[in-house]
Design a protein around this motif. Structure first.
Motif, mmCIF file in Angstrom:
data_model
loop_
_atom_site.group_PDB
_atom_site.id
_atom_site.type_symbol
_atom_site.label_atom_id
_atom_site.label_comp_id
_atom_site.label_asym_id
_atom_site.label_seq_id
_atom_site.Cartn_x
_atom_site.Cartn_y
_atom_site.Cartn_z
ATOM 1 N N ALA A 1 0.827 -1.208 0.000
ATOM 2 C CA ALA A 1 0.000 0.000 0.000
ATOM 3 C C ALA A 1 0.865 1.264 0.000
ATOM 4 C CB ALA A 1 -0.920 -0.007 1.217
ATOM 5 N N SER A 2 1.974 1.247 0.734
ATOM 6 C CA SER A 2 2.824 2.436 0.791
ATOM 7 C C SER A 2 3.488 2.700 -0.557
ATOM 8 C CB SER A 2 3.874 2.273 1.883
ATOM 9 O OG SER A 2 4.714 1.173 1.617
ATOM 10 N N ARG A 3 3.898 1.652 -1.258
ATOM 11 C CA ARG A 3 4.518 1.849 -2.573
ATOM 12 C C ARG A 3 3.516 2.403 -3.577
ATOM 13 N NH1 ARG A 3 7.926 -3.898 -2.853
ATOM 14 N NH2 ARG A 3 9.457 -3.338 -1.230
ATOM 15 N N ALA A 4 2.321 1.837 -3.594
ATOM 16 C CA ALA A 4 1.286 2.347 -4.500
ATOM 17 C C ALA A 4 0.903 3.774 -4.144
ATOM 18 C CB ALA A 4 0.061 1.430 -4.451
ATOM 19 N N ALA A 5 0.817 4.065 -2.843
ATOM 20 C CA ALA A 5 0.453 5.415 -2.419
ATOM 21 C C ALA A 5 1.511 6.431 -2.835
ATOM 22 C CB ALA A 5 0.260 5.442 -0.908
ATOM 23 N N ALA A 6 2.795 6.059 -2.750
ATOM 24 C CA ALA A 6 3.858 6.978 -3.156
ATOM 25 C C ALA A 6 3.773 7.293 -4.641
ATOM 26 C CB ALA A 6 5.217 6.384 -2.808
ATOM 27 N N VAL B 1 12.725 3.467 -0.772
ATOM 28 C CA VAL B 1 13.514 4.501 -1.444
ATOM 29 C C VAL B 1 13.502 4.342 -2.962
ATOM 30 C CG1 VAL B 1 15.819 5.478 -1.700
ATOM 31 C CG2 VAL B 1 14.948 4.911 0.570
ATOM 32 N N PRO B 2 13.759 3.154 -3.528
ATOM 33 C CA PRO B 2 13.705 3.040 -5.002
ATOM 34 C C PRO B 2 12.340 3.393 -5.569
ATOM 35 C CG PRO B 2 14.794 1.126 -4.037
ATOM 36 C CD PRO B 2 14.189 1.888 -2.902
ATOM 37 N N TRP B 3 11.302 3.056 -4.860
ATOM 38 C CA TRP B 3 9.966 3.389 -5.340
ATOM 39 C C TRP B 3 9.727 4.895 -5.313
ATOM 40 C CZ3 TRP B 3 6.461 -0.187 -7.235
ATOM 41 C CH2 TRP B 3 6.836 -1.523 -7.107
ATOM 42 N N LEU B 4 10.229 5.560 -4.298
ATOM 43 C CA LEU B 4 10.100 7.018 -4.254
ATOM 44 C C LEU B 4 10.877 7.680 -5.383
ATOM 45 C CD1 LEU B 4 10.370 7.619 -0.390
ATOM 46 C CD2 LEU B 4 8.366 8.068 -1.825
ATOM 47 N N LEU B 5 12.077 7.195 -5.647
ATOM 48 C CA LEU B 5 12.860 7.765 -6.742
ATOM 49 C C LEU B 5 12.191 7.500 -8.083
ATOM 50 C CD1 LEU B 5 16.463 6.838 -5.546
ATOM 51 C CD2 LEU B 5 15.239 8.999 -5.274
#
Length: 547
Positions: A186-191, A230-234
């Motif tokens: 959920a956090s990766r999709a939300a980002a 971190v990679p997902w945010l980038l």
């Protein structure tokens, strides 16, 4: 922190309070000047097929600074719901849902941050300390109340503007950073959704800075799951940058002047009463500023402050700091002394009770003429306003007032152990004031803030249909003419089939100087000058083409 202190705010009470905060102002009003009616004008042009969905425009006037996503959302809801409800209401509904989502996301973000080890209260030697989950839920309740108590969110949060999409996206990013150790997928999709939504709603630079700040915080986290975000945010930053480029959302808004010096003054009232709590949190938790329950919201607050300062102390940019500020303010609640809590309570009781009483007095004066002075002031400030009585609005206002008195009685009783107690009266007082304004004063405010009276005055001089040239007219006025009028607007005075021209003009009416300063238009004859009843100097000049 005892188990008794972390009792949950009753869910029904919290839901009713959120409803009293979100729903007033959604129904029964026109789009208001300036940003509200401008955004609605873009949505209307998309719905009518008068502009491209990739390049929204009003009467050919493009260059939107708010991105395209907010206008897509509003136009889509209008297309689906317009056959059954008013188009303005249809456009306003998704933004009310976005405000609701912001409150919910702040609750869940605070819940996850308060569950971290560094944020938990000290365990007692013989037991009886607060349960970690109950403590986190109580903190989350306090954060939502703190956000609703923020003065800056009151008006801007109830508009149909791109900034509300940006606010919800910021809260979604806050949730992604907070939930990364517990809700990995959920956090990766939300980002991804949060940063792309910020870029598509006109805040590409803000989204990029917040994404990089969040990546730095996660990279330094002691939680391995957070570091994996971190990679997902980038990647989300790269995707947001690509979307911003495709939609031409990179707009230079930096003001290279000393206007940013007004930021402290803006902060003082716009973020009240959250900013004193946030400052207290940073002081009392100063040895743990690098822990994720503080570093996550602090990083987002700093980015929003930087963006607001660079834009000349912009209140709409500063609004993006409110979700994170509310989270920071919630962590001050366990450390507040009883005297400070009592001061907050009594200030809230006196201030919001006086505000409610003032609203009721002026409402009675509008309908009865007693007291005479408030009625005279209303007539002077809003000429031509005719009060309209609504039994439904009166009943809702009475119910809200009774609920406020019950809340004050509850809080001033012996209910002093709940962790979120200090935020109940500020949040309830703000909700009460907004509820009374949007029920008892709604016809008056609609008369004063809507462009409909001006368009109705112009319609007495213009034909029902046909082409009208506009010159020196603001974007919000163009939008109002498109929304409330029936004319085909042109921005080029050389359009030969346009026999009428509307020109915006700043002047003081009924003075010889104003009449002498009326601009002469070669080839056009001045027919009339009209203004909104509540405006002193915003005048619209009506010209007709000479034969």
């Amino acid at each position: 922190m005892t188990q008794r202190a972390v009792q949950r705010l009753p869910r029904l009470a919290l839901l009713l309070l959120c409803a009293a905060y979100v729903l007033p102002g959604v129904f029964g009003r026109d789009p208001w000047k300036n940003a509200d009616v401008t955004a609605y004008g873009y949505m209307t042009s998309l719905l009518r097929g008068e502009a491209s969905w990739l390049h929204p425009a009003i009467a050919g006037w493009g260059g939107t600074e708010g991105g395209v996503l907010p206008y897509w959302i509003g136009a889509a809801f209008m297309k689906v719901l317009t056959p059954w409800i008013d188009p303005a209401l249809a456009a306003r509904l998704p933004f009310a849902l976005l405000l609701t989502a912001t409150l919910a996301l702040v609750w869940y973000a605070t819940l996850h941050l308060a569950r971290t080890e560094a944020a938990q209260p000290v365990a007692f030697a013989f037991g009886g300390e607060a349960h970690p989950v109950d403590y986190a839920r109580a903190m989350a309740d306090g954060a939502v109340l703190a956000l609703m108590a923020s003065l800056g969110l009151l008006q801007l949060g109830h508009e149909t503007t791109p900034e509300l999409v940006q606010l919800a996206a910021t809260a979604l990013l806050l949730y992604a950073l907070a939930a990364s150790p517990y809700r990995i997928g959920a956090s990766r999709a939300a980002a991804l959704v949060a940063l792309t939504s910020l870029a598509a709603s006109g805040a590409a630079t803000t989204g990029l800075l917040m994404g990089l700040a969040g990546a730095l915080v996660c990279w330094r986290s002691s939680y391995a799951e957070s570091r994996k975000l971190v990679p997902w945010l980038l990647a989300a930053c790269v995707l947001a940058g690509t979307i911003g480029t495709l939609l031409d959302a990179w707009v230079w808004r930096v003001i290279p002047t000393a206007a940013w010096l007004g930021l402290p003054k803006l902060l003082a009232w716009f973020t009240w009463p959250v900013w004193p709590l946030a400052v207290w949190t940073l002081w009392r938790w100063r040895r743990q500023l690098l822990k994720r329950h503080l570093s996550v919201p602090l990083a987002m607050v700093l980015v929003a402050l930087l963006v607001s300062a660079s834009m000349g102390a912009s209140d709409r940019a500063l609004m993006l700091a409110l979700p994170a500020l509310a989270v920071l303010g919630a962590f001050a609640l366990p450390t507040l002394q009883r005297s400070v809590s009592a001061a907050i309570d009594w200030f809230s009781v006196f201030f919001f009770t006086a505000s409610a009483l003032l609203i009721w007095v002026i409402y009675v004066a509008m309908h009865t003429g007693v007291p005479a002075q408030p009625a005279t002031n209303v007539t002077r400030l809003a000429p031509e306003f005719v009060p309209r009585f609504s039994l439904l609005a009166l009943g809702i206002a009475l119910a809200g007032t009774v609920a406020w008195m019950a809340l004050v009685r509850w809080r001033t009783g012996h209910h002093r152990h709940a962790l979120w107690k200090s935020m109940v009266l500020p949040a309830g007082g703000v909700a009460l004031s907004w509820l009374l304004l949007m029920t008892l004063w709604l016809p008056l405010l609609d008369h004063a803030r809507s462009y409909r009276p001006l368009v109705q005055r112009l319609a007495t001089h213009l034909p029902t249909t046909g082409c009208v040239v506009t010159q020196n007219v603001s974007r919000s006025q163009i939008a109002a003419l498109e929304v409330h009028g029936t004319w085909r607007l042109s921005l080029d005075p050389r359009t030969t089939d346009c026999q009428w021209l509307l020109m915006g003009h700043k002047e003081r009416l009924n003075t010889p100087e104003a009449l002498q300063q009326t601009p002469e238009m070669p080839g056009w004859t001045l027919v009339a000058r009209e203004r909104r009843p509540s405006d002193r100097d915003e005048v619209m000049l009506v010209y007709r083409r000479r034969p």
